[in-house]
Design an enzyme around this catalytic site. Sequence first.
Site, PDB file in Angstrom:
ATOM      1  N   HIS A 130     -58.651  -0.858  29.361  1.00 54.46           N
ATOM      2  CA  HIS A 130     -59.439   0.375  29.539  1.00 54.46           C
ATOM      3  C   HIS A 130     -59.033   1.433  28.499  1.00 54.46           C
ATOM      4  CE1 HIS A 130     -55.928   2.432  31.102  1.00 54.46           C
ATOM      5  NE2 HIS A 130     -55.639   1.292  31.718  1.00 54.46           N
ATOM      6  N   ARG A 164     -60.409   3.863  36.164  1.00 54.36           N
ATOM      7  CA  ARG A 164     -60.380   3.911  34.696  1.00 54.36           C
ATOM      8  C   ARG A 164     -60.932   2.609  34.095  1.00 54.36           C
ATOM      9  NH1 ARG A 164     -55.065   3.807  36.768  1.00 54.36           N
ATOM     10  NH2 ARG A 164     -53.516   2.400  35.833  1.00 54.36           N
ATOM     11  N   GLU A 194     -53.465  -2.613  37.382  1.00 51.90           N
ATOM     12  CA  GLU A 194     -52.249  -2.409  36.587  1.00 51.90           C
ATOM     13  C   GLU A 194     -51.047  -2.790  37.449  1.00 51.90           C
ATOM     14  OE1 GLU A 194     -50.408  -2.548  34.165  1.00 51.90           O
ATOM     15  OE2 GLU A 194     -50.991  -0.818  32.951  1.00 51.90           O
ATOM     16  N   LYS A 230     -42.670  10.017  31.004  1.00 53.10           N
ATOM     17  CA  LYS A 230     -41.854   8.996  30.318  1.00 53.10           C
ATOM     18  C   LYS A 230     -40.780   9.639  29.434  1.00 53.10           C
ATOM     19  CE  LYS A 230     -45.853   6.005  30.434  1.00 53.10           C
ATOM     20  NZ  LYS A 230     -46.885   5.243  29.750  1.00 53.10           N
ATOM     21  N   HIS A 269     -55.915  -3.934  32.486  1.00 51.24           N
ATOM     22  CA  HIS A 269     -54.816  -3.003  32.206  1.00 51.24           C
ATOM     23  C   HIS A 269     -53.764  -3.688  31.333  1.00 51.24           C
ATOM     24  CE1 HIS A 269     -56.412  -0.353  35.394  1.00 51.24           C
ATOM     25  NE2 HIS A 269     -56.866  -1.508  35.850  1.00 51.24           N
TER      26      HIS A 269
END
Length: 256
Positions: free
Chosen positions: A12, A63, A90, A101, A190
């Site tokens: 995606h 998504r 995912e 992150k 994903h």
Amino acid sequence: MTGRRIVVMARHGESEWSKNNVFCGWYDSLLSDRGMNEALECAELLKQSNYTFDKAYTSLLTRAHQTLKIITEHIGQPNLPVEESWRLNERHYGALTGCNKAELAEEYGESQVQIWRRSFDVLPPVMDKSHAYYMSIWCHPKIVAHSYTSSEKFPSTESLKETMERVIPYWDNFIVPHIKRGQRVLIVAHGTVLRSLIKYLDGVSDNDICSINIPSGIPFVYEFDDDMNVVSSKKFLGDKKRIEEGIARAASIGSH
Ligand SMILES: O=C(O)[C@@H](CO)OP(=O)(O)O
């Protein structure tokens, strides 16, 4: 039936959470504006190469559905049959879901964050009921509907290894029979789902899979013979520079 068996796969487009450099996993983040454009670019690449399909497969997450819708409308197949499954979601990022992150890299070090992101079998910490996004994930209407009709146990964290344990049986039992019947299949999924398929189809080692990253919104093609042996593997469509940039973007931890 004899002939080319082609499967096109695509990740995606960029999600809002990816744009903000936040671990997303099963959280249902929408596409960012950039993600919408990436989906359209993906669609245009397929259109330019005259790809059409008999069936599409995707996850339960919005998504992926947004990306698929942009593709099917652009290639003139708005009514393409679509099968969705949680098995193509995912990976579940466990307690890391919703964490930035770069902030995690400051706290735990970059290499630990990369181990969580790309190692084959290191599990992120489990998401328990006290997690800020627990309710959002488990009260998702599609997850709730699925829990009523199935006794399958959903994960509360996953590495690539656990993701493969749900993706590969779905590929073998639900997707491959259609390919064998000659259907042209599109999979919009994903990063970790596609890495699962690549590892399985190309026999990538546990070590080598750590450095394989999937760019968002760039389609790639697998070709199989009649016995589903891979004849041509992971051929990205489009501009080499854009592919390289997309791979580098998917690999990097990113900034705040
Ligand atoms: O947050 C996620 O779910 C994934 C994909 O966006 O991130 P990463 O590339 O770090 O695995």
